[in-house]
Design a protein around this motif. Structure first.
Motif, PDB file in Angstrom:
ATOM      1  N   THR A  13     -64.963  27.075 -20.432  1.00 23.31           N
ATOM      2  CA  THR A  13     -64.698  26.784 -19.021  1.00 23.31           C
ATOM      3  C   THR A  13     -63.248  26.368 -18.761  1.00 23.31           C
ATOM      4  OG1 THR A  13     -67.008  26.147 -18.668  1.00 23.31           O
ATOM      5  CG2 THR A  13     -65.397  25.369 -17.050  1.00 23.31           C
ATOM      6  N   PRO A  14     -62.647  25.478 -19.597  1.00 18.37           N
ATOM      7  CA  PRO A  14     -61.243  25.132 -19.354  1.00 18.37           C
ATOM      8  C   PRO A  14     -60.306  26.330 -19.469  1.00 18.37           C
ATOM      9  CG  PRO A  14     -62.266  23.515 -20.796  1.00 18.37           C
ATOM     10  CD  PRO A  14     -63.229  24.643 -20.675  1.00 18.37           C
ATOM     11  N   VAL A  15     -60.565  27.238 -20.417  1.00 17.00           N
ATOM     12  CA  VAL A  15     -59.697  28.406 -20.581  1.00 17.00           C
ATOM     13  C   VAL A  15     -59.804  29.321 -19.370  1.00 17.00           C
ATOM     14  CG1 VAL A  15     -59.310  30.502 -21.928  1.00 17.00           C
ATOM     15  CG2 VAL A  15     -59.683  28.322 -23.091  1.00 17.00           C
ATOM     16  N   VAL A  16     -61.031  29.559 -18.904  1.00 19.03           N
ATOM     17  CA  VAL A  16     -61.226  30.387 -17.712  1.00 19.03           C
ATOM     18  C   VAL A  16     -60.524  29.754 -16.507  1.00 19.03           C
ATOM     19  CG1 VAL A  16     -62.943  31.255 -16.064  1.00 19.03           C
ATOM     20  CG2 VAL A  16     -63.391  31.379 -18.527  1.00 19.03           C
ATOM     21  N   LEU A  17     -60.649  28.438 -16.392  1.00 19.62           N
ATOM     22  CA  LEU A  17     -60.013  27.724 -15.287  1.00 19.62           C
ATOM     23  C   LEU A  17     -58.501  27.894 -15.330  1.00 19.62           C
ATOM     24  CD1 LEU A  17     -60.281  25.772 -12.889  1.00 19.62           C
ATOM     25  CD2 LEU A  17     -60.206  23.885 -14.513  1.00 19.62           C
ATOM     26  N   ILE A  18     -57.922  27.753 -16.519  1.00 19.36           N
ATOM     27  CA  ILE A  18     -56.468  27.891 -16.661  1.00 19.36           C
ATOM     28  C   ILE A  18     -56.025  29.315 -16.334  1.00 19.36           C
ATOM     29  CG2 ILE A  18     -54.572  27.899 -18.330  1.00 19.36           C
ATOM     30  CD1 ILE A  18     -55.980  25.542 -19.729  1.00 19.36           C
ATOM     31  N   MET A  19     -56.720  30.315 -16.869  1.00 15.87           N
ATOM     32  CA  MET A  19     -56.304  31.699 -16.663  1.00 15.87           C
ATOM     33  C   MET A  19     -56.423  32.115 -15.196  1.00 15.87           C
ATOM     34  SD  MET A  19     -57.466  33.828 -20.069  1.00 15.87           S
ATOM     35  CE  MET A  19     -59.231  33.618 -19.807  1.00 15.87           C
ATOM     36  N   ARG A  20     -57.499  31.707 -14.537  1.00 20.02           N
ATOM     37  CA  ARG A  20     -57.645  32.057 -13.131  1.00 20.02           C
ATOM     38  C   ARG A  20     -56.637  31.323 -12.260  1.00 20.02           C
ATOM     39  NH1 ARG A  20     -63.400  32.776 -10.491  1.00 20.02           N
ATOM     40  NH2 ARG A  20     -61.917  33.464  -8.891  1.00 20.02           N
ATOM     41  N   THR A  21     -56.327  30.092 -12.627  1.00 18.55           N
ATOM     42  CA  THR A  21     -55.313  29.342 -11.878  1.00 18.55           C
ATOM     43  C   THR A  21     -53.944  29.994 -12.026  1.00 18.55           C
ATOM     44  OG1 THR A  21     -56.525  27.264 -12.164  1.00 18.55           O
ATOM     45  CG2 THR A  21     -54.202  27.094 -11.589  1.00 18.55           C
ATOM     46  N   LEU A  22     -53.602  30.447 -13.233  1.00 20.33           N
ATOM     47  CA  LEU A  22     -52.322  31.114 -13.453  1.00 20.33           C
ATOM     48  C   LEU A  22     -52.222  32.411 -12.655  1.00 20.33           C
ATOM     49  CD1 LEU A  22     -51.825  30.651 -17.315  1.00 20.33           C
ATOM     50  CD2 LEU A  22     -50.714  29.411 -15.453  1.00 20.33           C
ATOM     51  N   GLN A  23     -53.355  33.052 -12.438  1.00 18.84           N
ATOM     52  CA  GLN A  23     -53.368  34.312 -11.702  1.00 18.84           C
ATOM     53  C   GLN A  23     -53.422  34.100 -10.186  1.00 18.84           C
ATOM     54  OE1 GLN A  23     -56.818  36.753 -12.391  1.00 18.84           O
ATOM     55  NE2 GLN A  23     -55.833  38.595 -11.625  1.00 18.84           N
ATOM     56  N   GLU A  24     -54.210  33.114  -9.750  1.00 20.67           N
ATOM     57  CA  GLU A  24     -54.461  32.946  -8.321  1.00 20.67           C
ATOM     58  C   GLU A  24     -53.690  31.790  -7.696  1.00 20.67           C
ATOM     59  OE1 GLU A  24     -58.627  33.137  -7.300  1.00 20.67           O
ATOM     60  OE2 GLU A  24     -59.095  34.184  -9.181  1.00 20.67           O
ATOM     61  N   GLY A  25     -53.151  30.901  -8.524  1.00 28.67           N
ATOM     62  CA  GLY A  25     -52.374  29.796  -7.992  1.00 28.67           C
ATOM     63  C   GLY A  25     -53.149  28.489  -7.917  1.00 28.67           C
ATOM     64  N   LEU A  26     -52.453  27.435  -7.478  1.00 30.32           N
ATOM     65  CA  LEU A  26     -53.047  26.106  -7.445  1.00 30.32           C
ATOM     66  C   LEU A  26     -54.216  26.007  -6.466  1.00 30.32           C
ATOM     67  CD1 LEU A  26     -49.966  23.721  -7.630  1.00 30.32           C
ATOM     68  CD2 LEU A  26     -51.821  23.921  -9.288  1.00 30.32           C
ATOM     69  N   GLY A  27     -54.256  26.893  -5.464  1.00 29.58           N
ATOM     70  CA  GLY A  27     -55.358  26.867  -4.513  1.00 29.58           C
ATOM     71  C   GLY A  27     -56.699  27.031  -5.190  1.00 29.58           C
ATOM     72  N   LEU A  52     -57.421  26.122  -8.347  1.00 27.92           N
ATOM     73  CA  LEU A  52     -57.694  24.883  -9.078  1.00 27.92           C
ATOM     74  C   LEU A  52     -58.182  23.788  -8.139  1.00 27.92           C
ATOM     75  CD1 LEU A  52     -57.468  23.261 -11.766  1.00 27.92           C
ATOM     76  CD2 LEU A  52     -55.136  22.698 -11.090  1.00 27.92           C
ATOM     77  N   LEU A  53     -57.556  23.704  -6.971  1.00 28.07           N
ATOM     78  CA  LEU A  53     -57.889  22.643  -6.018  1.00 28.07           C
ATOM     79  C   LEU A  53     -59.123  22.954  -5.187  1.00 28.07           C
ATOM     80  CD1 LEU A  53     -54.285  21.998  -4.712  1.00 28.07           C
ATOM     81  CD2 LEU A  53     -55.592  20.463  -6.153  1.00 28.07           C
ATOM     82  N   GLN A  54     -59.498  24.250  -5.141  1.00 32.22           N
ATOM     83  CA  GLN A  54     -60.586  24.698  -4.270  1.00 32.22           C
ATOM     84  C   GLN A  54     -60.301  24.345  -2.813  1.00 32.22           C
ATOM     85  OE1 GLN A  54     -63.641  26.510  -5.381  1.00 32.22           O
ATOM     86  NE2 GLN A  54     -61.991  26.848  -6.845  1.00 32.22           N
ATOM     87  N   THR A  55     -59.030  24.417  -2.444  1.00 33.11           N
ATOM     88  CA  THR A  55     -58.613  24.178  -1.066  1.00 33.11           C
ATOM     89  C   THR A  55     -57.223  24.766  -0.894  1.00 33.11           C
ATOM     90  OG1 THR A  55     -58.326  22.512   0.666  1.00 33.11           O
ATOM     91  CG2 THR A  55     -57.529  21.940  -1.514  1.00 33.11           C
ATOM     92  N   GLU A  56     -56.724  24.788   0.328  1.00 31.41           N
ATOM     93  CA  GLU A  56     -55.398  25.326   0.572  1.00 31.41           C
ATOM     94  C   GLU A  56     -54.335  24.320   0.136  1.00 31.41           C
ATOM     95  OE1 GLU A  56     -54.738  27.546   4.277  1.00 31.41           O
ATOM     96  OE2 GLU A  56     -56.790  27.038   4.809  1.00 31.41           O
ATOM     97  N   VAL A  57     -53.261  24.834  -0.500  1.00 38.49           N
ATOM     98  CA  VAL A  57     -52.229  23.933  -1.020  1.00 38.49           C
ATOM     99  C   VAL A  57     -51.479  23.226   0.093  1.00 38.49           C
ATOM    100  CG1 VAL A  57     -51.909  25.223  -3.163  1.00 38.49           C
ATOM    101  CG2 VAL A  57     -50.573  25.852  -1.147  1.00 38.49           C
ATOM    102  N   LYS A  58     -51.577  23.743   1.314  1.00 37.12           N
ATOM    103  CA  LYS A  58     -50.837  23.105   2.406  1.00 37.12           C
ATOM    104  C   LYS A  58     -51.334  21.685   2.676  1.00 37.12           C
ATOM    105  CE  LYS A  58     -53.697  25.015   6.149  1.00 37.12           C
ATOM    106  NZ  LYS A  58     -53.694  25.896   7.344  1.00 37.12           N
ATOM    107  N   THR A  59     -52.559  21.379   2.205  1.00 38.26           N
ATOM    108  CA  THR A  59     -53.076  20.026   2.408  1.00 38.26           C
ATOM    109  C   THR A  59     -52.318  18.996   1.577  1.00 38.26           C
ATOM    110  OG1 THR A  59     -54.740  20.354   0.670  1.00 38.26           O
ATOM    111  CG2 THR A  59     -55.382  20.893   2.924  1.00 38.26           C
ATOM    112  N   LEU A  60     -51.617  19.446   0.521  1.00 33.74           N
ATOM    113  CA  LEU A  60     -50.828  18.536  -0.302  1.00 33.74           C
ATOM    114  C   LEU A  60     -49.414  18.354   0.225  1.00 33.74           C
ATOM    115  CD1 LEU A  60     -51.698  19.630  -3.969  1.00 33.74           C
ATOM    116  CD2 LEU A  60     -52.473  17.584  -2.789  1.00 33.74           C
ATOM    117  N   ALA A  61     -48.945  19.316   1.046  1.00 33.79           N
ATOM    118  CA  ALA A  61     -47.550  19.306   1.488  1.00 33.79           C
ATOM    119  C   ALA A  61     -47.286  18.162   2.462  1.00 33.79           C
ATOM    120  CB  ALA A  61     -47.205  20.641   2.134  1.00 33.79           C
ATOM    121  N   SER A  62     -46.038  17.712   2.474  1.00 35.44           N
ATOM    122  CA  SER A  62     -45.629  16.618   3.350  1.00 35.44           C
ATOM    123  C   SER A  62     -45.705  17.040   4.807  1.00 35.44           C
ATOM    124  CB  SER A  62     -44.189  16.203   3.006  1.00 35.44           C
ATOM    125  OG  SER A  62     -43.670  15.314   3.976  1.00 35.44           O
ATOM    126  N   SER A  63     -45.889  16.060   5.693  1.00 29.78           N
ATOM    127  CA  SER A  63     -45.881  16.345   7.128  1.00 29.78           C
ATOM    128  C   SER A  63     -44.462  16.428   7.673  1.00 29.78           C
ATOM    129  CB  SER A  63     -46.662  15.263   7.879  1.00 29.78           C
ATOM    130  OG  SER A  63     -46.096  13.983   7.629  1.00 29.78           O
TER     131      SER A  63
END
Length: 436
Positions: free
Chosen positions: A314-328, A330-341
């Motif tokens: 499971t960790p390897v699959v998680l890492i490989m899919r994150t590298l392909q699809e991005g942090l979104g 991994l987070l299961q949400t849009e990365v814009k929620t982490l960005a500053s206002s």
């Protein structure tokens, strides 16, 4: 939040008595001290132009802090600039115009409801109070300022704070334990990473009354998210104690772990393990007709017994899919929620969060450190310093191709917000367990 007691029930009696002094509206409102500040600090809220509830929230937020003086006078942060006693208060401990380009939300001062309306005036007051609290926090942690939690109704009760943290992810973690085989039972305990600290949780902060430590965090928002998870996904009521959770069932446990890892606080699975050693394991690759392959890991337990596992872990699959699809992913949400206002830093926050090259490079360095104890160039450091050691190279990747020469000379911590840099630092230190 683990019981029904309010903050004032925990506060000890104080041998000092203060009387809150209000400055009438309009008094000294023309003083230069209030120039550039929202209307609330000038003592003349425009009630006819906004909702009455919003006016009340403006007044409460602007007056969140109280200044106590040796003659028994107490003045709120809303009124202090219009009172003569402002002259004896150090300038950095007074409200001041917010520098919007560096504005960071450290303290959860406003309700977390995404559908709730907040006026521009209220948001401007929040930015002023965020920066004031940030300056106060630095003073308290240096030992330069006495800071108290005080009951607004009973001014004879107060508790002195010795340390303030706005980084709950470094102070707390969920410790998860599993039991049972067929019917899996899962227990999750929210604990302080320093074992001796015992915190009481309130809506927007947690307090260890034995050490005087305070951790600012949106605990009410976290509790509401747990309530929603239990009711929608588990069709059950959340356990009464916010910090001690239980789940039963394999599917329920899988959903629960995914939920916890999608939140802000780190998750650590408890339990023992046995190191088989490289000599006791063999990796087989089974080739397929479509030119693909399936990995199989075979572990030899003894002369007569072995176990095997097919497919990637499971960790390897998680890492490989994150590298392909991005942090979104991994987070299961849009990365814009982490960005500053802040408009100035939000652009660069989104660039670094969506930059697959930066993500892949950080993954390479983090895995190299995990397996070899050093970075790819041989640098050795503490896990917490992995990302700071890579700032220069990450900056180079981030600004490559950017047409503005100014950004090429600005360091990474000036381009991106502290919140995003802290997240990437945790990503390097903890790996994919901080994501979904």
């Amino acid at each position: 939040m683990d019981d029904d007691r309010a903050l004032e029930e925990y506060l000890p009696d104080w041998n000092k008595v203060y009387e809150l002094t209000r400055v009438p509206e309009g008094d000294d409102a023309s003083t230069g001290a209030v120039w550039g500040l929202p209307q609330a600090f000038r003592g003349s809220l425009q009630k006819e132009t906004v909702y009455w509830a919003d006016v009340r929230h403006q007044d409460q937020l602007a007056g969140l802090l109280r200044y106590n003086f040796s003659d028994g006078v107490q003045i709120s942060s809303r009124d202090i600039l219009r009172h003569a006693y402002r002259s004896v208060v150090p300038r950095d401990l007074l409200p001041g115009p917010a520098r919007k380009e560096t504005f960071e939300v450290y303290w959860p001062l406003l309700p977390s409801d995404p559908h709730r309306f907040f006026s521009r005036d209220l948001l401007d007051i929040e930015s002023v109070m965020q920066e004031l609290l940030s300056r106060i926090t630095r003073r308290v942690n240096k030992g330069d300022l006495k800071f108290y939690l005080q009951d607004q109704k009973d001014l004879g009760k107060a508790f002195q704070v010795s340390n303030i943290s706005v980084e709950a992810e470094y102070a707390f973690e969920w410790k998860v334990e599993f039991s049972g085989s067929e019917e899996v039972k899962t227990s999750a305990l929210l604990t302080a990473q320093k074992d001796r600290q015992k915190y009481i949780f309130f809506d927007n902060f947690a307090v260890d009354f034995s050490s005087g430590a305070v951790v600012a965090f949106a605990w009410k928002k976290e509790s509401e998210a747990l309530d929603q998870f239990y009711s929608r996904q588990l069709k059950a009521d959340r356990p009464r104690a916010f910090s001690h959770l239980h789940v039963e069932g394999k599917g329920e446990t899988a959903a629960f772990m995914k939920f916890l890892r999608g939140r802000s606080l780190p998750v650590r699975v408890q339990g023992g393990s046995h190191d088989m050693g490289a000599i006791a394991s063999v990796l087989n690759l089974h080739h397929q007709d479509d030119a693909g392959f399936v990995p199989e890991k075979v572990f030899t337990l003894n002369d007569k017994e072995s176990v095997s596992k097919r497919g990637f872990s499971t960790p390897v699959v998680l890492i490989m899919r994150t590298l392909q699809e991005g942090l979104g992913f991994l987070l299961q949400t849009e990365v814009k929620t982490l960005a500053s206002s802040s408009f100035k830093k939000r652009e660069w926050d989104l660039k670094i969060l969506k930059h697959l090259g930066v993500l892949q490079y950080l993954t390479l360095e983090a895995l190299t450190y995990h397996f070899e104890g050093q970075l790819t160039d041989g640098t050795t450091c503490d896990p917490a310093n992995i990302f700071p050691a890579l700032h220069t190279r990450v900056h180079s990747l981030l600004v490559t191709g950017d047409g503005t020469s100014l950004t090429k000379t600005q360091p990474l911590d000036e381009l991106c917000s502290k919140g995003v840099l802290r997240y990437l630092c945790r990503l390097c230190r903890q790996g994919p367990e901080i994501g979904g």
